[in-house]
Write a protein that holds these residues in place. Structure first.
Motif, PDB file in Angstrom:
ATOM      1  N   PRO A 279     -22.307 -36.355   6.753  1.00  0.00           N
ATOM      2  CA  PRO A 279     -21.639 -37.665   6.713  1.00  0.00           C
ATOM      3  C   PRO A 279     -22.164 -38.590   7.825  1.00  0.00           C
ATOM      4  O   PRO A 279     -22.464 -38.135   8.931  1.00  0.00           O
ATOM      5  CB  PRO A 279     -20.153 -37.312   6.939  1.00  0.00           C
ATOM      6  CG  PRO A 279     -20.039 -35.878   6.593  1.00  0.00           C
ATOM      7  CD  PRO A 279     -21.344 -35.237   6.928  1.00  0.00           C
ATOM      8  N   ARG A 280     -22.307 -39.806   7.495  1.00  0.00           N
ATOM      9  CA  ARG A 280     -22.805 -40.827   8.436  1.00  0.00           C
ATOM     10  C   ARG A 280     -24.175 -40.449   9.034  1.00  0.00           C
ATOM     11  O   ARG A 280     -24.505 -40.764  10.165  1.00  0.00           O
ATOM     12  CB  ARG A 280     -21.805 -41.076   9.557  1.00  0.00           C
ATOM     13  CG  ARG A 280     -20.464 -41.574   9.060  1.00  0.00           C
ATOM     14  CD  ARG A 280     -19.513 -41.811  10.212  1.00  0.00           C
ATOM     15  NE  ARG A 280     -18.215 -42.270   9.724  1.00  0.00           N
ATOM     16  CZ  ARG A 280     -17.163 -42.521  10.491  1.00  0.00           C
ATOM     17  NH1 ARG A 280     -17.266 -42.332  11.809  1.00  0.00           N
ATOM     18  NH2 ARG A 280     -16.027 -42.944   9.965  1.00  0.00           N
ATOM     19  N   ALA A 281     -24.975 -39.776   8.277  1.00  0.00           N
ATOM     20  CA  ALA A 281     -26.316 -39.387   8.749  1.00  0.00           C
ATOM     21  C   ALA A 281     -27.185 -40.625   9.014  1.00  0.00           C
ATOM     22  O   ALA A 281     -27.954 -40.663   9.984  1.00  0.00           O
ATOM     23  CB  ALA A 281     -26.993 -38.475   7.720  1.00  0.00           C
ATOM     24  N   PHE A 282     -27.080 -41.619   8.141  1.00  0.00           N
ATOM     25  CA  PHE A 282     -27.912 -42.819   8.301  1.00  0.00           C
ATOM     26  C   PHE A 282     -27.634 -43.502   9.642  1.00  0.00           C
ATOM     27  O   PHE A 282     -28.561 -43.865  10.380  1.00  0.00           O
ATOM     28  CB  PHE A 282     -27.656 -43.787   7.147  1.00  0.00           C
ATOM     29  CG  PHE A 282     -28.440 -45.072   7.266  1.00  0.00           C
ATOM     30  CD1 PHE A 282     -29.792 -45.117   6.961  1.00  0.00           C
ATOM     31  CD2 PHE A 282     -27.807 -46.235   7.699  1.00  0.00           C
ATOM     32  CE1 PHE A 282     -30.502 -46.302   7.077  1.00  0.00           C
ATOM     33  CE2 PHE A 282     -28.516 -47.416   7.827  1.00  0.00           C
ATOM     34  CZ  PHE A 282     -29.872 -47.457   7.506  1.00  0.00           C
ATOM     35  N   LEU A 283     -26.324 -43.647   9.993  1.00  0.00           N
ATOM     36  CA  LEU A 283     -25.966 -44.293  11.256  1.00  0.00           C
ATOM     37  C   LEU A 283     -26.466 -43.474  12.435  1.00  0.00           C
ATOM     38  O   LEU A 283     -27.004 -44.023  13.417  1.00  0.00           O
ATOM     39  CB  LEU A 283     -24.449 -44.468  11.335  1.00  0.00           C
ATOM     40  CG  LEU A 283     -23.918 -45.098  12.636  1.00  0.00           C
ATOM     41  CD1 LEU A 283     -24.490 -46.502  12.798  1.00  0.00           C
ATOM     42  CD2 LEU A 283     -22.387 -45.127  12.619  1.00  0.00           C
ATOM     43  N   PHE A 284     -26.343 -42.161  12.347  1.00  0.00           N
ATOM     44  CA  PHE A 284     -26.800 -41.299  13.435  1.00  0.00           C
ATOM     45  C   PHE A 284     -28.330 -41.426  13.635  1.00  0.00           C
ATOM     46  O   PHE A 284     -28.810 -41.495  14.762  1.00  0.00           O
ATOM     47  CB  PHE A 284     -26.425 -39.846  13.134  1.00  0.00           C
ATOM     48  CG  PHE A 284     -26.989 -38.881  14.133  1.00  0.00           C
ATOM     49  CD1 PHE A 284     -26.391 -38.713  15.383  1.00  0.00           C
ATOM     50  CD2 PHE A 284     -28.153 -38.168  13.839  1.00  0.00           C
ATOM     51  CE1 PHE A 284     -26.930 -37.826  16.307  1.00  0.00           C
ATOM     52  CE2 PHE A 284     -28.695 -37.282  14.759  1.00  0.00           C
ATOM     53  CZ  PHE A 284     -28.088 -37.111  15.993  1.00  0.00           C
ATOM     54  N   ILE A 285     -29.039 -41.434  12.522  1.00  0.00           N
ATOM     55  CA  ILE A 285     -30.513 -41.528  12.603  1.00  0.00           C
ATOM     56  C   ILE A 285     -30.939 -42.866  13.223  1.00  0.00           C
ATOM     57  O   ILE A 285     -31.840 -42.927  14.060  1.00  0.00           O
ATOM     58  CB  ILE A 285     -31.134 -41.342  11.202  1.00  0.00           C
ATOM     59  CG1 ILE A 285     -30.889 -39.913  10.718  1.00  0.00           C
ATOM     60  CG2 ILE A 285     -32.621 -41.660  11.226  1.00  0.00           C
ATOM     61  CD1 ILE A 285     -31.259 -39.696   9.267  1.00  0.00           C
ATOM     62  N   ILE A 286     -30.245 -43.939  12.820  1.00  0.00           N
ATOM     63  CA  ILE A 286     -30.570 -45.267  13.365  1.00  0.00           C
ATOM     64  C   ILE A 286     -30.307 -45.296  14.866  1.00  0.00           C
ATOM     65  O   ILE A 286     -31.144 -45.769  15.664  1.00  0.00           O
ATOM     66  CB  ILE A 286     -29.756 -46.364  12.655  1.00  0.00           C
ATOM     67  CG1 ILE A 286     -30.202 -46.505  11.202  1.00  0.00           C
ATOM     68  CG2 ILE A 286     -29.905 -47.702  13.378  1.00  0.00           C
ATOM     69  CD1 ILE A 286     -31.629 -46.974  11.031  1.00  0.00           C
ATOM     70  N   LEU A 287     -29.151 -44.776  15.276  1.00  0.00           N
ATOM     71  CA  LEU A 287     -28.815 -44.789  16.695  1.00  0.00           C
ATOM     72  C   LEU A 287     -29.777 -43.911  17.492  1.00  0.00           C
ATOM     73  O   LEU A 287     -30.184 -44.257  18.608  1.00  0.00           O
ATOM     74  CB  LEU A 287     -27.364 -44.305  16.893  1.00  0.00           C
ATOM     75  CG  LEU A 287     -26.278 -45.243  16.362  1.00  0.00           C
ATOM     76  CD1 LEU A 287     -24.900 -44.596  16.533  1.00  0.00           C
ATOM     77  CD2 LEU A 287     -26.329 -46.590  17.074  1.00  0.00           C
TER      78      LEU A 287
END
Length: 306
Positions: A279-287
C-alpha cells in the motif's frame, strides 16, 4: 592631388605654381598627377613601390634621385578600431623635394601647421626627412593613446561579461600594435643611416629629439603589446574557468536527476519487484527518490559544485 609649398623663414607657404626650390606634395595621386611627376624625372619603379602598402622603410638612389620611404600611421575612419601603417615616399634631387603618399593622411597638414606655428624653417633635405619622421612619431603616439583608451574600455566591459565581439576587437588592436612596432623599428634604422646617406652633417639636436621620440613610441608600443597580451591570456583563462564551472554544474544536475530516473527505471520493469504491491508504494518510492537526490545535492553543494 598635387600641391606646391615653399619653405620660408616664417614657415611653409602654399604656392600656386611650381618652382625648382619648392616642395611638391602628391597625396593620393591620380593619373594626371603621376604624369606631372614623370615629367620631373621621378623613377616610375619607385612610384610603383609606394603603391605597395607593405613596402619597408629604406634609402635608395636612382638616376640622381635620393629616394626615401618612411612608414607613417594611418587610421581607417570607417572603422575606429582599424589602425595600420603605410609608406610615405620622399624624393630629393638638388633643390627638388617631392613627397608622395597613396592615401590621404593627416600627417602632412599637421606637419605644415606645426612648422607655421613654431616658425620652423626647413632649409635642407636631411632636416626635412627628420622632421617628417618626427611628425610621424607624434601621430604614432596619438593613435597609441586612442588604442589604450579603447583597450581600457573593452577591458572594463569584459569584467562584466565575456563577449566574442569584444575579444575579436581586442585582437584587431593587437594586430595594429604589431604594425606600429615594426614600422617604428624601420624608421629608427633610417635615422641611424641619415648622416651617411646625405653625406652631410645633420642637426644633432634634431636627430637626438627624433631618436628620443622614436624610443618613447617604441617603448609605449611594447608596453601596450604586453598589457594586451596578458589581458587576452587572462580572459582566455577566465573563459576556460567559466566553461569548467558550467560543465561542473551540468554534471551535478545530471547526477541528481539520474537518481529518481534510475529508481523509476527499476520499478518500471514488467517483472515482480520488491515493495511493488505494498500500500502507498508509489508515494514511498517518490519520497525515497527525492530524499536520495536531496542527499546528493547536499554533498555536491558542500563540495562547491552547486
Amino acid at each position: 592631388m598635387i600641391k606646391f609649398y615653399s619653405c620660408e623663414e616664417e614657415g611653409i607657404v602654399e604656392r600656386e605654381e611650381w618652382d625648382p626650390r619648392y616642395w611638391i606634395n602628391a597625396e593620393a595621386p591620380d593619373e594626371a598627377d603621376r604624369g606631372t611627376l614623370r615629367k620631373l624625372g621621378v623613377p616610375e619603379s619607385f612610384m610603383e613601390n609606394l603603391a605597395d602598402m607593405d613596402e619597408r622603410p629604406r634609402f635608395e638612389r636612382e638616376d640622381g634621385w635620393l629616394l626615401t620611404i618612411v612608414r607613417i600611421p594611418h587610421a581607417n575612419r570607417a572603422d575606429s578600431l582599424s589602425f595600420t601603417t603605410m609608406p610615405l615616399g620622399i624624393m630629393t634631387k638638388g633643390e627638388i623635394i617631392i613627397t608622395v603618399c597613396e592615401n590621404p593622411t593627416e600627417l602632412i597638414p599637421d606637419f605644415i601647421d606645426h612648422c607655421n606655428r613654431r616658425h620652423i624653417s626647413v632649409d635642407n633635405q636631411p632636416d626635412f626627412v627628420l622632421r617628417i619622421i618626427y611628425a610621424s612619431t607624434y601621430w604614432f603616439l596619438t593613435f597609441l593613446k586612442q588604442i589604450n583608451d579603447t583597450m581600457e574600455e573593452y577591458t572594463n566591459t569584459l569584467m562584466r561579461g565575456v563577449s566574442n565581439d569584444i575579444l575579436l576587437n581586442l585582437m584587431e588592436l593587437q594586430k595594429s600594435l604589431v604594425y606600429f612596432n615594426t614600422s617604428l623599428q624601420g624608421n629608427s634604422m633610417l635615422i641611424q643611416r641619415l648622416d651617411k646617406v646625405f653625406e652631410a652633417d645633420c642637426d644633432a639636436d634634431l636627430v637626438e629629439d627624433v631618436e628620443i621620440e622614436l624610443a618613447q613610441a617604441s617603448n609605449t608600443v611594447n608596453v601596450y603589446m604586453e598589457i594586451l597580451s596578458n589581458s587576452m591570456d587572462t580572459f582566455a583563462s577566465v573563459i576556460s574557468n567559466n566553461v569548467n564551472n558550467v560543465m561542473k554544474t551540468m554534471t551535478s544536475v545530471s547526477l541528481i536527476l539520474m537518481i529518481p530516473t534510475l529508481v523509476a527505471s527499476f520499478y518500471g520493469m514488467n517483472v515482480d519487484v520488491w515493495f511493488g504491491t505494498a500500500p502507498r508504494a508509489f508515494l514511498f518510492i517518490i519520497l525515497f527518490s527525492f530524499g536520495v537526490s536531496g542527499l546528493a545535492w547536499l554533498i555536491l553543494h558542500r563540495k562547491g559544485w552547486l
